[in-house]
Design an enzyme around this catalytic site. Structure first.
Site, PDB file in Angstrom:
ATOM      1  CB  CYS A  73      -0.903  -0.023   1.224  1.00 51.93           C
ATOM      2  SG  CYS A  73      -2.134   1.279   1.239  1.00 51.93           S
ATOM      3  CB  CYS A  74       1.695   3.653  -2.534  1.00 53.17           C
ATOM      4  SG  CYS A  74       0.240   4.196  -3.463  1.00 53.17           S
ATOM      5  CD  GLN A  75      -3.546   3.997  -0.932  1.00 53.32           C
ATOM      6  OE1 GLN A  75      -2.686   3.167  -0.663  1.00 53.32           O
ATOM      7  NE2 GLN A  75      -4.551   3.736  -1.744  1.00 53.32           N
TER       8      GLN A  75
ATOM      9  CG  HIS B 202       5.135   5.088   1.876  1.00 57.09           C
ATOM     10  ND1 HIS B 202       6.026   5.136   2.913  1.00 57.09           N
ATOM     11  CD2 HIS B 202       4.650   3.812   1.853  1.00 57.09           C
ATOM     12  CE1 HIS B 202       6.101   3.945   3.504  1.00 57.09           C
ATOM     13  NE2 HIS B 202       5.275   3.129   2.864  1.00 57.09           N
TER      14      HIS B 202
END
Length: 306
Positions: free
Chosen positions: A73-75, A77
């Site tokens: 999950c990138c949210q 960062h």
């Protein structure tokens, strides 16, 4: 013998589709969201699927493989997280990267490739994550790449970590391809158009359109939200696709948002990709994905360099 892979945080299947393009057999895919698992299975029916929080995964149930693909999950960062950056949900999303370590510790595949936003490198725990990979015998090569340079019709800067059991990091030699323009997927005869001068149209939107017309004439795209104050030429790749409608097309005195089909094409998904009959859901899943064409290019380069 055909190489095999597993896909963690598989979503709509950008990694899996790219792996298939590169001749890789994806054996197993996982995601915590039932809707994503459903549509990944529609597009990859021979792949085994599990719907699970990978913090609780039993890696003994996962088949042996040559290549681990993952998009934690990138949210937590991404700069796009905005004011929610202190939200505990974002702390939890950052922790998904540790599932990659857990899977690799058990299976020890020859390769792993991890995709995220470039800000992942600035995560406070990235040095610890990197140390964990090194402790398991892997070297990590960091590649920050604009997917447009790999043939995706979209400027999308992402981090690709190529993890190998080698003496030194494996830095890929990626051929920089000619950029593919937004005209390659935008269909001016499709979609639901409305007048630019529609009553109630936001002043900020009209200002962006005025600036876009001054720069690019009667046909261009512009970002419906964000810091961009002008338009963007259709002769360039489109800007970054996100998980909600962002890009609008202006054609003379009319405008509309990208269709779901155009969004998928901007991400380089094949036209036969199966998706829900729900625009918002399709855009959300597409915006979270790895562009398959970029995935294929990176996998091919990694296997060639090995």
């Amino acid at each position: 013998m055909q190489s095999t892979a597993i896909d963690l945080f598989a979503g709509l299947g950008g990694w899996s589709t790219g792996a298939r393009m590169a001749g890789i057999n994806v054996l197993w895919a996982a995601n915590h969201w039932p809707e994503a698992v459903k549509w990944h299975a529609e597009n990859h029916p021979t792949t085994a699927h599990i719907c699970q929080d990978l913090h609780q995964a039993d890696w003994t149930d996962v088949p042996k493989h040559d290549l681990l693909l993952a998009s934690p999950c990138c949210q937590g960062h991404s700069k796009a997280r905005g004011k929610t950056s202190g939200n505990p949900q974002h702390d939890a999303s950052r922790s998904t990267a540790w599932s990659v370590i857990s899977a690799i510790e058990f299976h020890r595949p020859p390769f792993a490739i991890v995709e995220n936003v470039a800000e992942f490198l600035g995560w406070a725990l990235y040095p610890a994550w990197l140390s964990a990979m090194n402790a398991l015998g892997y070297q990590v090569a960091e590649h920050v790449i604009d997917c447009a340079d790999l043939g995706v019709p979209q400027n999308r800067i992402r981090l690709f970590l190529v993890c190998t059991k080698s003496k030194s990091p494996l830095h890929l030699r990626l051929e920089k391809l000619e950029h593919v323009s937004a005209t390659s997927f935008i269909d001016l005869t499709a979609g639901n158009w409305s007048p630019v001068e529609k009553p109630g149209r936001a002043a900020a939107t009209l200002a962006r359109i005025t600036s876009g017309r001054a720069a690019y004439g009667e046909q261009f795209v512009f970002s419906y939200y964000g810091n961009t104050k002008s338009g963007r030429s259709l002769l360039r790749p489109i800007g970054t696709i996100t998980t909600r409608d962002r890009w609008a097309i202006v054609n003379g005195d009319k405008m509309r948002m990208l269709t779901a089909a155009e969004t998928l094409a901007a991400m380089s998904f094949p036209p036969e990709t199966k998706t829900p009959n729900n625009h918002r859901l399709t855009v959300h899943m597409a915006g979270n994905a790895v562009p398959p064409v970029a995935a294929a290019r990176i996998i091919e380069a990694a296997l060639k360099a090995a």
